[in-house]
Design an enzyme around this catalytic site. Structure first.
Site, PDB file in Angstrom:
ATOM      1  N   GLY A  31      27.739  17.678 -53.096  1.00 49.82           N
ATOM      2  CA  GLY A  31      27.132  17.821 -54.420  1.00 49.82           C
ATOM      3  C   GLY A  31      25.761  17.168 -54.496  1.00 49.82           C
ATOM      4  O   GLY A  31      25.129  16.926 -53.468  1.00 49.82           O
ATOM      5  N   HIS A  34      20.166  19.890 -53.937  1.00 46.88           N
ATOM      6  CA  HIS A  34      18.715  20.070 -54.032  1.00 46.88           C
ATOM      7  C   HIS A  34      18.353  21.342 -53.266  1.00 46.88           C
ATOM      8  O   HIS A  34      19.244  22.042 -52.731  1.00 46.88           O
ATOM      9  CB  HIS A  34      17.974  18.838 -53.485  1.00 46.88           C
ATOM     10  CG  HIS A  34      18.455  18.410 -52.125  1.00 46.88           C
ATOM     11  ND1 HIS A  34      18.278  19.178 -51.006  1.00 46.88           N
ATOM     12  CD2 HIS A  34      19.129  17.313 -51.723  1.00 46.88           C
ATOM     13  CE1 HIS A  34      18.798  18.562 -49.971  1.00 46.88           C
ATOM     14  NE2 HIS A  34      19.337  17.428 -50.372  1.00 46.88           N
ATOM     15  N   GLY A  36      17.252  21.887 -50.450  1.00 48.96           N
ATOM     16  CA  GLY A  36      17.752  21.941 -49.065  1.00 48.96           C
ATOM     17  C   GLY A  36      19.138  22.558 -49.018  1.00 48.96           C
ATOM     18  O   GLY A  36      19.421  23.450 -48.206  1.00 48.96           O
ATOM     19  N   HIS A  37      20.031  22.103 -49.915  1.00 47.50           N
ATOM     20  CA  HIS A  37      21.386  22.684 -49.950  1.00 47.50           C
ATOM     21  C   HIS A  37      21.328  24.175 -50.293  1.00 47.50           C
ATOM     22  O   HIS A  37      22.053  24.979 -49.722  1.00 47.50           O
ATOM     23  CB  HIS A  37      22.232  22.007 -51.036  1.00 47.50           C
ATOM     24  CG  HIS A  37      22.541  20.573 -50.783  1.00 47.50           C
ATOM     25  ND1 HIS A  37      21.992  19.554 -51.516  1.00 47.50           N
ATOM     26  CD2 HIS A  37      23.357  19.978 -49.881  1.00 47.50           C
ATOM     27  CE1 HIS A  37      22.454  18.401 -51.098  1.00 47.50           C
ATOM     28  NE2 HIS A  37      23.286  18.620 -50.097  1.00 47.50           N
ATOM     29  N   GLY A 147      22.901  21.685 -42.318  1.00 43.97           N
ATOM     30  CA  GLY A 147      21.473  21.431 -42.227  1.00 43.97           C
ATOM     31  C   GLY A 147      21.098  20.672 -40.959  1.00 43.97           C
ATOM     32  O   GLY A 147      21.828  19.782 -40.509  1.00 43.97           O
TER      33      GLY A 147
END
Ligand code: PAF
Length: 282
Positions: A31, A34, A36-37, A147
């Protein structure tokens, strides 16, 4: 977008779709999402018709003196962002769902978890590998996206999937940076404005090493020295700053093959990590 909280409901929803032949892409998260997620979710959507995102702040990957209780949580904000990027299912289990009474199985990945973050966060990668194996068991994804920001984690998951013969394709998605170069992280929310400026020394150092590499330098000590100089200027003492082989994570003296430079440092109370891949494995 469906929000599902139990293992039974998740399986009841996914298995019929999987029997129909739909591919499932999976992005595990904790959670506080941002950009990136969200780029990971978009990557999953390129590989699969059904995209599942889990939101679970996994207690077993936090050490006793780490930030579990103050880890940022914003479920409503996360759901709004996930709706925007075409998520099919959000799996938001409680601790009891992931670790029901009597849970006693953990997963240890041996070599790639040694050193780097593994040396500073004992038990962290065992917690990560255990929860990811559990999530894979529930979701049965065809593709899972992680990532490259958490490079050692990505390598750990690749190793787990290979060693346990899991039928999951692990996709690494590029690290996403703020416009000033800072690697995006949920933990950036902890930084004061001054700390945020200091934190930029991590990416500046890595970029300096990358420039030296691009100019032909292959000596690891000199490449590390170039990055270190930026940290020194900002008064930042790294927990580690190392050049490692890009797939085995073995420490390197020369950057002749696929390699990655990785750094971790505390800025104030916030622990930050960053990396640059100098040469990708082919
Ligand atoms: O990268 C993270 O957010 C976590 O380590 C993960 C993979 C969701 C496991 O809890």
């Amino acid at each position: 977008m469906l929000v599902i909280e139990t293992a039974e409901a998740l399986k009841a929803h996914l298995r019929p779709l999987q029997r129909e032949g739909l591919r499932v892409g999976f992005v595990p998260t904790m959670g506080a999402l941002h950009a990136g997620h969200l780029s990971l979710v978009e990557e999953a959507a390129r590989h699969a018709e059904v995209v599942v995102v889990s939101i679970f702040v996994n207690p077993t990957q936090f050490g006793p003196n780490e930030d579990l209780s103050r880890y940022p949580r914003d479920l409503e904000g996360d759901l709004a962002k996930l709706r925007e990027v075409g998520t099919s299912v959000v799996f938001h289990p409680s601790e009891d769902v992931m670790y029901p009474p009597g849970h006693q199985t953990t997963v240890q990945v041996a070599h790639v978890t040694q050193g780097l973050c593994g040396a500073h966060r004992p038990g962290h990668f065992e917690g990560v590998a255990t929860v990811v194996a559990g999530l894979f068991g529930l979701v049965h994804p065809d593709v899972a996206v992680f990532g490259e920001k958490d490079y050692q984690q990505l390598t750990t998951i690749r190793t787990l999937v290979r060693d346990l013969h899991m039928d999951v394709e692990v996709v690494g998605a590029p690290l996403v940076r703020e416009t000033d170069g800072l690697a995006m992280s949920s933990r950036n929310a902890y930084l004061s404005p001054e700390e945020r400026l200091t934190a930029l020394s991590l990416s500046r150092g890595l970029f300096r090493a990358r420039d030296r590499y691009a100019a032909g330098e292959r000596n690891a000590a000199l490449l590390i020295g170039a990055a270190h100089a930026e940290l020194d200027l900002a008064g930042v003492q790294p927990e580690y700053l190392e050049l490692r082989h890009a797939t085995s994570l073995v420490p390197l003296e020369r950057a002749d093959g696929p390699c990655v430079m990785l750094v971790a440092a505390r800025v104030g109370k916030t622990r930050l990590i960053d990396n640059v891949i100098l040469r990708r494995p082919s």
